[in-house]
Scaffold this motif. Structure first.
Motif, PDB file in Angstrom:
ATOM      1  N   UNK A  90       0.967  -1.131   0.357  1.00 41.70           N
ATOM      2  CA  UNK A  90       0.659  -0.061   0.310  1.00 41.70           C
ATOM      3  C   UNK A  90       0.671   1.389   0.393  1.00 41.70           C
ATOM      4  N   UNK A  91       1.538   1.701   0.853  1.00 40.13           N
ATOM      5  CA  UNK A  91       2.836   3.013   0.937  1.00 40.13           C
ATOM      6  C   UNK A  91       3.176   2.447  -0.246  1.00 40.13           C
ATOM      7  N   UNK A  92       3.792   1.526  -0.931  1.00 41.95           N
ATOM      8  CA  UNK A  92       4.745   1.868  -2.217  1.00 41.95           C
ATOM      9  C   UNK A  92       3.544   2.300  -3.464  1.00 41.95           C
ATOM     10  N   UNK A  93       2.342   1.288  -3.538  1.00 45.29           N
ATOM     11  CA  UNK A  93       1.559   2.112  -4.365  1.00 45.29           C
ATOM     12  C   UNK A  93       1.411   3.757  -4.025  1.00 45.29           C
ATOM     13  N   UNK A  94       1.118   3.836  -2.720  1.00 44.34           N
ATOM     14  CA  UNK A  94       0.884   5.321  -2.892  1.00 44.34           C
ATOM     15  C   UNK A  94       1.745   6.039  -3.031  1.00 44.34           C
ATOM     16  N   UNK A  95       3.146   5.515  -2.557  1.00 51.69           N
ATOM     17  CA  UNK A  95       4.205   6.679  -3.473  1.00 51.69           C
ATOM     18  C   UNK A  95       4.518   6.788  -5.293  1.00 51.69           C
ATOM     19  N   UNK A  96       4.143   5.685  -6.079  1.00 44.48           N
ATOM     20  CA  UNK A  96       4.000   5.609  -6.933  1.00 44.48           C
ATOM     21  C   UNK A  96       3.367   6.124  -7.296  1.00 44.48           C
ATOM     22  N   UNK A  97       1.710   7.026  -6.680  1.00 43.38           N
ATOM     23  CA  UNK A  97       0.351   7.217  -7.294  1.00 43.38           C
ATOM     24  C   UNK A  97       0.657   8.674  -6.961  1.00 43.38           C
ATOM     25  N   UNK A  98       2.022   9.091  -5.647  1.00 49.23           N
ATOM     26  CA  UNK A  98       1.977  10.754  -5.503  1.00 49.23           C
ATOM     27  C   UNK A  98       3.333  10.778  -6.298  1.00 49.23           C
ATOM     28  N   UNK A  99       3.426  11.538  -7.021  1.00 53.40           N
ATOM     29  CA  UNK A  99       5.130  11.955  -7.457  1.00 53.40           C
ATOM     30  C   UNK A  99       5.662  13.002  -6.163  1.00 53.40           C
ATOM     31  N   UNK A 100       4.575  13.828  -5.459  1.00 50.93           N
ATOM     32  CA  UNK A 100       4.841  14.791  -4.255  1.00 50.93           C
ATOM     33  C   UNK A 100       5.531  14.911  -3.491  1.00 50.93           C
ATOM     34  N   UNK A 101       5.585  12.887  -2.640  1.00 50.22           N
ATOM     35  CA  UNK A 101       5.759  12.312  -1.649  1.00 50.22           C
ATOM     36  C   UNK A 101       7.293  12.489  -2.107  1.00 50.22           C
ATOM     37  N   UNK A 102       7.802  12.158  -1.166  1.00 52.83           N
ATOM     38  CA  UNK A 102       9.717  11.936  -1.782  1.00 52.83           C
ATOM     39  C   UNK A 102      10.137  10.541  -1.092  1.00 52.83           C
ATOM     40  N   UNK A 103      10.658   9.929  -1.999  1.00 46.01           N
ATOM     41  CA  UNK A 103      10.476   8.112  -2.076  1.00 46.01           C
ATOM     42  C   UNK A 103      11.386   8.365  -0.637  1.00 46.01           C
ATOM     43  N   UNK A 104      12.017   9.207  -0.396  1.00 45.16           N
ATOM     44  CA  UNK A 104      13.558   8.746   0.813  1.00 45.16           C
ATOM     45  C   UNK A 104      13.149   9.129   1.905  1.00 45.16           C
TER      46      UNK A 104
END
Length: 399
Positions: free
Chosen positions: A341-355
């Protein structure tokens, strides 16, 4: 020496015996759970949802806190010293600045940089456009700022240093000429864009030599320390030394703002974890219900086991193993789903910094949710297991 060896052997033998007692219990527990797959799956699903809620909400709260800290940056290392107009002080004199430097010139304070600033406002014009900007007078700009173009002088004697925002608005760079309050000035450097809040807002400012100002005193002094702790120590030292007789200066400690923001996000994370924990409590009640129903339906079976010589401890182990397997399966599934779920949200929300998402501190919430899920399963199954293990075989067989 012999006693020591014997004691070590006894401990090892006891641990081996303990493991041997649980192996058949876990095997039998798995077989019992497969006998009623629908009920088991529903119980596992309840734990899975609870673990997902705890882990996901905990990670989301932590990501928000990390993002806020990243945005705030190093503002907690700065202290702004201003004249206290309430006591009739309109500016900081050179004597005041000297006292401030003496106050913070202490190894315990960390010897922070003291950057006094003149301040004014005016129109800054380029070749084809103009903008309104704050104009500062500064002698040692390199102590407080960094250049993106050009080089900041150790002593600012001539030329203008332009903030990143002003340079973009006017379309100018190093070597260009700007008009500031009717005077033509050459740009010697353009400051790097600030990624965090700064009390002097350098992006929208222009910095001139102190000689360009005819003011009697400084508008403020910026104290820049290496950490929030040393910044607070510097502020305390200034209060003791400069304000010893009267409150000549006001101090604005940005570290206090950082502490309040961090406290808010700590409260938010606790609140989100509490919401997730409610889901796990509901899952625990579901496991308790499943185990109670299971022991009632298998009352005669348990009575037969007890009649043929199975001990209370073995019955207790089997039933606790069942509850533990439900909790472990639900916790493992919930942890995997949280990662997805967290990985999907990061992929769908570019504004969230993956780091921020892969920060090691987020692993704490995964481990917390995993342990909580297993613990809920075991605790919920403890009472039904104890009740079944302590029932008299004769009464169980009569039912």
């Amino acid at each position: 020496m012999t006693k020591s060896t014997s004691s070590g052997t006894d401990v090892k033998t006891g641990a081996t015996s303990w493991l041997r007692g649980w192996r058949p219990a876990v095997t039998m527990a798995g077989r019992n759970l497969r006998r009623n797959r629908v009920r088991t799956v529903l119980a596992v699903l309840g734990v899975c949802i609870g673990v997902l809620a705890v882990a996901a909400l905990g990670i989301f709260g932590n990501v928000l806190a990390l993002g806020a800290n990243d945005a705030i940056g190093d503002i907690g290392t700065q202290v702004v010293v201003s004249p206290n107009s309430d006591t009739g002080v309109e500016s900081l004199s050179t004597t005041d600045v000297a006292e401030i430097r003496r106050a913070v010139d202490d190894p315990a304070v960390g010897d922070p940089a003291v950057v006094p600033l003149y301040s004014d406002n005016g129109i800054v014009a380029g070749a084809s456009s103009q903008t309104f900007a704050t104009i500062y007078g500064v002698e040692e700009p390199a102590l407080a700022f960094e250049a993106a173009e050009g080089e900041l002088p150790d002593r600012h004697r001539q030329g203008a240093i332009i903030g990143a925002g002003v340079a973009t608005d006017l379309g100018i760079g190093t070597g260009d000429t700007v008009e500031i309050v009717g005077s033509q000035v050459r740009v010697v450097a353009v400051l790097a864009e600030t990624q965090t809040f700064s009390p002097v807002a350098p992006d929208d400012a222009v910095f001139l030599p102190e000689s360009a100002f005819a003011a009697d005193g400084y508008a403020q002094a910026l104290i820049i320390s290496e950490s929030g702790e040393t910044a607070q120590a510097a502020a305390d030292a200034i209060r003791r030394e400069v304000n010893a007789r009267e409150d000549r200066v006001d101090l604005f400690e940005l570290a206090a703002i950082v502490d309040e923001i961090n406290g808010f996000f700590d409260l938010l994370s606790t609140f989100l974890l509490g919401l997730g924990a409610i889901s796990l409590v509901v899952a625990g009640v579901s496991i308790l219900n499943v185990m109670l129903m299971s022991t009632v339906e298998r009352r005669q079976e348990i009575g037969v086991m007890r009649a043929v010589g199975v001990t209370r401890r073995d019955v207790l182990r089997v039933l606790l193993a069942e509850a533990g397997l439900i909790g472990a399966a639900g916790a493992a599934a919930g942890t995997v789903l949280t990662v997805i779920l967290v990985a999907a949200l990061v992929a769908a929300t570019p504004a969230v910094d993956a780091s921020l998402v892969i920060d090691p501190t987020n692993g704490y919430y995964l481990l917390l949710a995993l342990g909580f899920g297993v613990g809920v399963g075991i605790i919920s199954g403890a009472y039904p297991a104890w009740k079944a293990a302590n029932e008299r075989p004769v009464e169980a067989l009569r039912s």
